[in-house]
Design an enzyme around this catalytic site. Structure first.
Site, mmCIF file in Angstrom:
data_model
loop_
_atom_site.group_PDB
_atom_site.id
_atom_site.type_symbol
_atom_site.label_atom_id
_atom_site.label_comp_id
_atom_site.label_asym_id
_atom_site.label_seq_id
_atom_site.Cartn_x
_atom_site.Cartn_y
_atom_site.Cartn_z
ATOM 1 C CB SER A 1 -0.956 -0.065 1.184
ATOM 2 O OG SER A 1 -2.077 0.725 0.914
ATOM 3 C CE LYS B 1 0.001 5.296 -1.801
ATOM 4 N NZ LYS B 1 -0.992 4.647 -2.586
ATOM 5 C CD1 TRP C 1 -8.001 3.442 -1.871
ATOM 6 C CD2 TRP C 1 -9.691 4.496 -2.865
ATOM 7 N NE1 TRP C 1 -7.963 4.753 -1.470
ATOM 8 C CE2 TRP C 1 -8.997 5.421 -2.072
ATOM 9 C CE3 TRP C 1 -10.806 4.938 -3.600
ATOM 10 C CZ2 TRP C 1 -9.362 6.764 -1.969
ATOM 11 C CZ3 TRP C 1 -11.171 6.283 -3.500
ATOM 12 C CH2 TRP C 1 -10.453 7.170 -2.691
ATOM 13 C CG HIS D 1 -5.721 -2.536 0.455
ATOM 14 N ND1 HIS D 1 -5.014 -2.149 -0.661
ATOM 15 C CD2 HIS D 1 -5.195 -1.844 1.505
ATOM 16 C CE1 HIS D 1 -4.106 -1.257 -0.310
ATOM 17 N NE2 HIS D 1 -4.195 -1.057 0.995
HETATM 18 C C1 GTR Z 1 -5.403 4.583 1.853
HETATM 19 C C2 GTR Z 1 -4.835 5.403 0.724
HETATM 20 C C3 GTR Z 1 -4.106 4.520 -0.232
HETATM 21 C C4 GTR Z 1 -3.236 3.481 0.427
HETATM 22 C C5 GTR Z 1 -3.769 2.980 1.763
HETATM 23 C C6 GTR Z 1 -2.771 2.302 2.677
HETATM 24 O O1 GTR Z 1 -6.110 5.346 2.745
HETATM 25 O O2 GTR Z 1 -5.887 6.048 0.089
HETATM 26 O O3 GTR Z 1 -3.352 5.324 -1.129
HETATM 27 O O4 GTR Z 1 -1.943 3.903 0.549
HETATM 28 O O5 GTR Z 1 -4.321 3.984 2.515
HETATM 29 O O6 GTR Z 1 -1.609 2.669 2.759
HETATM 30 O O7 GTR Z 1 -3.194 1.389 3.380
#
Ligand code: GTR
Length: 431
Positions: A271, A275, A362, A412
């Site tokens: 997540s 990045k 997402w 996720h």
């Molecule tokens: C969310 C965000 C994502 C992702 C995620 C995470 O809120 O919108 O970009 O990075 O968090 O890191 O779990």
């Protein structure tokens, strides 16, 4: 007269309902999850120089185009690491030859950062398999909730850094607690990793920079301010930059640890930390293999598709992640001089794995696949197969060239299934 009150209440209710649905509609407009509404777009060609000439040799890629693209990501998106000397020292906090029921050695290295009176520190937790021939290859990844959450191992030091308050984890006043020890163990199958002959190293990302927007007064940033500077300049690092910088400082440590094979370090992240692993892989070519798990917007997903989370949404919710200049591209993706396929291309010719989850709209799984696909031309220049699929593969059908991709079932998260593919991929490229 009396009878007017219910009518008035009715009118107020209608007004509130309308307000609410306007707000919901606004949200819905921002987050498109409909493939037919993806705008048409043209991606910048990774093999076309800014002066319009074509890159046809690996030399030109390495010496000219790659630096040009890296500079674009630095100035427009993640921000440049500041160039300033700070003092960095390592301290062995603790060591055991009998960790994980005798399967592993465990050590904790405290990295001290100092500039004059300003100080900061991060702890690297390292497990190495006892039976594997040394030096061993290692997976390195940041964790979300503290090193002691990745395993039930009672000896893992609890961080002193800022921690997110949580009732369930008994975290008050932003101080980490014993309660969540082992709570992220599912994400970190340490035993499996060790049995496959890999080490695992991890750092709590909050040690490097706490993940909330405080104008960059805490964490590592202030150690680099010059003279009157009080926050990073618009083209300098935000939090993702800082976290990636921290990964490179762990790499510095590995370079001097004889038990660890500095030539075989895979950097992994989930997540926001996916990045980060991509940015670390782009800025530091000592990482031999790079893994992005569900990194989404600002990670592997193409920004121009505006599917799921968008540049404006991410910059609003997390103003501290990217550099100040990135805000220029809110609802303005077509003017970006880059897109995320070019970030993937910066890994070339090193292997890179991009993974998505089917329910994680997402993070735009298709946009993540397309990044890898559109980075392939750069791998081809090196005589390598990039992404070995023209279309998105079916769920749970990984494809592995030098760029690999899978979309697993589920939501996720970082799962044993994901790890299984990463270890297989690492076996192919690092063993
Ligand atoms: C969310 C965000 C994502 C992702 C995620 C995470 O809120 O919108 O970009 O990075 O968090 O890191 O779990």
């Amino acid at each position: 007269m009396k009878n007017q009150y219910p009518f008035l209440a009715f009118l107020i209710a209608i007004f509130l309902f309308a307000e609410c649905s306007v707000k919901n509609t606004e949200k819905a407009i921002k987050a498109n999850h409909d493939e037919s509404k993806v705008p048409s777009y043209t991606l910048p060609n990774p093999l076309t120089m800014s002066d319009g000439s074509n890159v046809t040799t690996t030399e030109d890629w390495v010496n000219k185009r790659r630096p040009e693209i890296l500079a674009l990501f630095e100035s427009e998106m993640y921000g440049k690491f500041p160039e300033r000397y700070i003092e960095i020292t390592y301290e062995l906090l603790g060591e055991s030859q009998e960790a994980m029921s005798g399967l592993a050695t465990r050590k904790e290295i405290r990295v001290h950062f100092a500039n004059g009176g300003q100080k900061s520190q991060m702890d690297i937790l390292i497990y190495l398999p006892k039976d594997a021939p040394q030096p061993v290859p290692v997976f390195l990844g940041l964790n979300f909730n503290g090193n002691h959450t990745i395993s039930n191992d009672p000896w893992i030091t609890i961080t002193d850094s800022w921690a997110r308050n949580s009732k369930g984890s008994n975290i008050n006043n932003n101080l980490a607690s014993e309660a969540p020890r082992g709570s992220s163990a599912k994400r970190w199958p340490v035993g499996d990793i060790l049995k496959r002959g890999y080490g695992l190293a991890t750092i709590y990302y909050g040690d490097i920079d706490p993940d909330y927007h405080d104008g960059f007064q805490n964490g590592i940033h202030p150690l680099f301010y010059k003279n009157e500077q009080t926050k990073p300049y618009p083209g300098e690092w935000g939090s993702i930059g800082a976290w990636a910088w921290g990964l490179s400082r762990a790499m510095d440590y590995f370079e001097q640890d004889k038990e660890i094979d500095k030539q075989r370090i895979a950097v992994i992240g989930h997540s926001r930390l996916g990045k980060t692993s991509l940015w670390a892989g782009a800025t530091d070519q000592r990482f031999a293999l790079v893994i992005s798990n569900d990194s989404g917007c600002g990670g592997a997903a193409l920004s121009r598709r505006k599917f799921g989370e968008t540049v404006a949404v991410i910059n609003t919710a997390f103003p501290h992640w990217f550099c100040g200049n990135f805000k220029k591209y809110n609802d303005n993706e077509s003017s970006l001089p880059l897109d995320q396929h070019m970030l993937i291309a910066l890994m070339a010719p090193r292997p890179v794995y991009i993974a998505s989850a089917q329910e994680d709209e997402w993070a735009d799984p298709k946009g993540e696949f397309l990044s890898g696909k559109n980075a392939s031309s750069v791998y081809n220049l090196f005589g390598l197969e990039g992404m070995p699929a023209d279309k998105m593969p079916a769920v749970n059908q990984p494809v592995m060239g030098t760029i690999a991709y899978h979309m697993r079932t589920g939501s996720h998260g970082l799962t044993p299934y994901d790890w299984e593919q990463y270890m297989y991929f690492a076996d192919k490229h690092m063993k």
